[in-house]
Design an enzyme around this catalytic site. Structure first.
Site, PDB file in Angstrom:
ATOM      1  N   LYS A 117       0.812  -1.225   0.000  1.00  0.00           N
ATOM      2  CA  LYS A 117       0.000   0.000   0.000  1.00  0.00           C
ATOM      3  C   LYS A 117       0.839   1.265   0.000  1.00  0.00           C
ATOM      4  CE  LYS A 117      -4.498  -1.278   1.906  1.00  0.00           C
ATOM      5  NZ  LYS A 117      -5.516  -0.810   2.872  1.00  0.00           N
ATOM      6  N   LYS A 200      -8.745 -11.029  -8.337  1.00  0.00           N
ATOM      7  CA  LYS A 200      -9.752 -11.034  -7.280  1.00  0.00           C
ATOM      8  C   LYS A 200     -10.907 -10.088  -7.643  1.00  0.00           C
ATOM      9  CE  LYS A 200      -9.623 -10.377  -2.322  1.00  0.00           C
ATOM     10  NZ  LYS A 200      -8.831 -10.027  -1.148  1.00  0.00           N
ATOM     11  N   LYS A 203     -13.972  -4.238  -5.226  1.00  0.00           N
ATOM     12  CA  LYS A 203     -14.866  -3.082  -5.229  1.00  0.00           C
ATOM     13  C   LYS A 203     -14.229  -1.893  -5.932  1.00  0.00           C
ATOM     14  CE  LYS A 203     -13.642  -2.789  -0.317  1.00  0.00           C
ATOM     15  NZ  LYS A 203     -14.175  -3.118   1.009  1.00  0.00           N
TER      16      LYS A 203
END
Ligand code: TRP
Length: 337
Positions: A117, A200, A203
Site C-alpha cells: 500500500k 480477485k 470493489k
C-alpha cells in the site's frame, strides 16, 4: 495461561461498496459462527482503518452505514452478535496507542500490506498506514478474542497480533492477552472477477460488470452473470478439469458457495453441459439468494436512524467488555488510576 471466553472478532473496512466476494468470503462465515453458538461473536466496521488512506467524509459515512446494512441483511443479528463501528468504541484506539509502544518499527516494516500500500513512496504514506497492524491487534485484543476469521491476506497481521500479545505479556510479566488463533478461509471461497478469473473480484475495479455488488438488483445480478467470461468448452466432470480454466472455475466456485455445496458435487451434477445453460442456472440461484439481501439493504439505507440506533446499542454492549480490559491494561503499564 488463564482461561479465555471463546470469542470471535472480525472486521471489514468501510472503504467501498460490498461485493459478492465480501459476502461469500467473509460475511457468510460470520453468520455461520453466529449460528454455531459456540463463541461470542463481535463484528466491526473498521472506519479508523479506512482513513489510513484518504476518504471523502460523506462517502465514508455512507459506506459505513451500507456495510452495517449488509451485515444485517445477510443475517447478522445485533442481539446475538455485537455489531459495532470501530470509532464508537474508543478503547480500540486507546489500546492501539499502548500497542504502538510495544510493537517495533522493524516488525511493522516487514508487513506485506504496508509494503504494497505504501508502494514506491513510503515517505508520503500516513503514519496511520504504518501503524495499521497495531490498531488491528488492538481491535482483537481489546476483547481478548480467541479466534479471528480472515482471508489469507490477513494472516501476517494475526501473527503480528500474537507477537504483540506475547511481548506485552513478557515485558510486564503477566498472562493478560491471549494468543489469538487465525481461522483462514480456503481458496474455494475466493471470488474472482467476472471479467478475468485470475484477478480477485474487487470493489475498486473500474469495470462494474466485473463484480456483483450486494446492492445490485435482480436484473443486474442476472445480466452480469449471464455475461460473465467463460470458455467454449463444456463443464468437466471433476475439479481437476478446471485447473487451467480460471474463468470457468470461478463460476463453478460461486455456484458451489451459493448453493452451500462444493465444486466436486456441482460438477458431478453438471458434467458435459455448456456454460450458456450453466450461467442461466447460476443467475437464477444468485438472484434467489442475493436479491432479498439487496432489497433489505435498500430498506435499511432509507432508515439510517435505525442503523445508527443498532450501532449505538452495539457500542454500549461492546464497552461492557472493552472498558475493563483497557482499565486493567493501564494498570499493568503503570498509569495512575
Ligand atoms: N485488516 C482487515 C482487512 O483489511 C480488516 C480488519 C481490521 C480486521 N481490524 C480487524 C480483520 C480485526 C479482523 C480482525 O481485511
Amino acid at each position: 495461561m488463564p482461561d479465555f471466553t471463546p470469542r470471535v472478532f472480525s472486521g471489514i473496512q468501510p472503504s467501498g461498496g460490498l461485493t459478492l466476494g465480501n459476502y461469500l468470503g467473509a460475511i457468510t462465515k460470520f453468520v455461520d459462527w453466529q449460528a454455531k453458538g459456540t463463541h461470542e461473536t463481535i463484528f466491526c466496521m473498521v472506519d479508523l482503518h479506512a482513513i489510513t488512506v484518504p476518504q471523502e467524509p460523506a462517502t465514508l459515512r455512507r459506506n459505513t452505514r451500507e456495510l452495517c446494512a449488509g451485515f444485517l441483511a445477510a443475517g447478522i443479528d445485533p442481539e446475538r452478535s455485537i455489531l459495532i463501528a470501530q470509532s464508537q468504541v474508543p478503547e480500540h484506539a486507546q489500546l492501539a496507542w499502548i500497542f504502538n509502544c510495544v510493537a517495533r518499527m522493524g516488525w511493522m516494516g516487514r508487513m506485506t500490506q504496508w509494503k504494497d500500500k505504501s508502494g514506491k513512496n513510503a515517505e508520503a504514506a500516513s503514519l496511520g498506514l504504518f501503524a495499521y497492524p497495531a490498531l488491528m491487534a488492538a481491535d482483537i485484543l481489546v476483547y481478548h478474542a480467541t479466534h479471528v476469521p480472515v482471508g489469507e491476506d490477513q494472516k501476517q497481521h494475526i501473527e503480528l497480533t500474537r507477537d504483540i500479545a506475547a511481548k506485552f505479556n513478557h515485558d510486564y510479566g503477566v498472562d493478560f492477552f491471549p494468543m489469538t488463533e487465525p481461522v483462514i478461509e480456503g481458496a474455494a471461497t475466493r471470488v474472482m472477477s467476472l471479467r478475468d478469473g485470475t484477478k480477485k473480484m474487487s470493489k475498486s475495479d473500474p469495470v462494474d460488470a466485473s463484480r456483483i455488488n450486494l446492492t445490485d438488483d435482480a436484473d443486474t445480478i442476472a445480466r452480469k452473470l449471464r455475461k460473465a467470461k467463460t470458455d467454449p468448452d463444456p463443464l468437466p466432470g471433476d475439479p481437476t478439469g478446471l485447473s487451467e480454466r480460471p474463468d470457468a472455475r470461478n463460476l463453478v466456485n460461486i455456484y458451489a458457495a451459493l448453493s452451500d455445496s462444493d465444486p466436486a458435487t456441482v460438477l458431478a451434477e453438471h458434467e458435459g453441459r455448456m456454460f450458456g445453460h450453466f450461467k442461466q442456472d447460476l443467475a437464477d440461484l444468485a438472484v434467489a439468494r442475493l436479491a432479498p439481501i439487496s432489497t433489505e439493504m435498500a430498506r435499511l439505507m432509507d432508515e439510517p436512524a435505525e442503523i445508527d440506533r443498532i450501532l449505538a446499542r452495539g457500542a454500549e454492549r461492546a464497552r461492557e467488555i472493552t472498558v475493563p480490559i483497557l482499565e486493567r491494561t493501564y494498570e499493568i503499564v503503570g498509569m495512575v488510576r
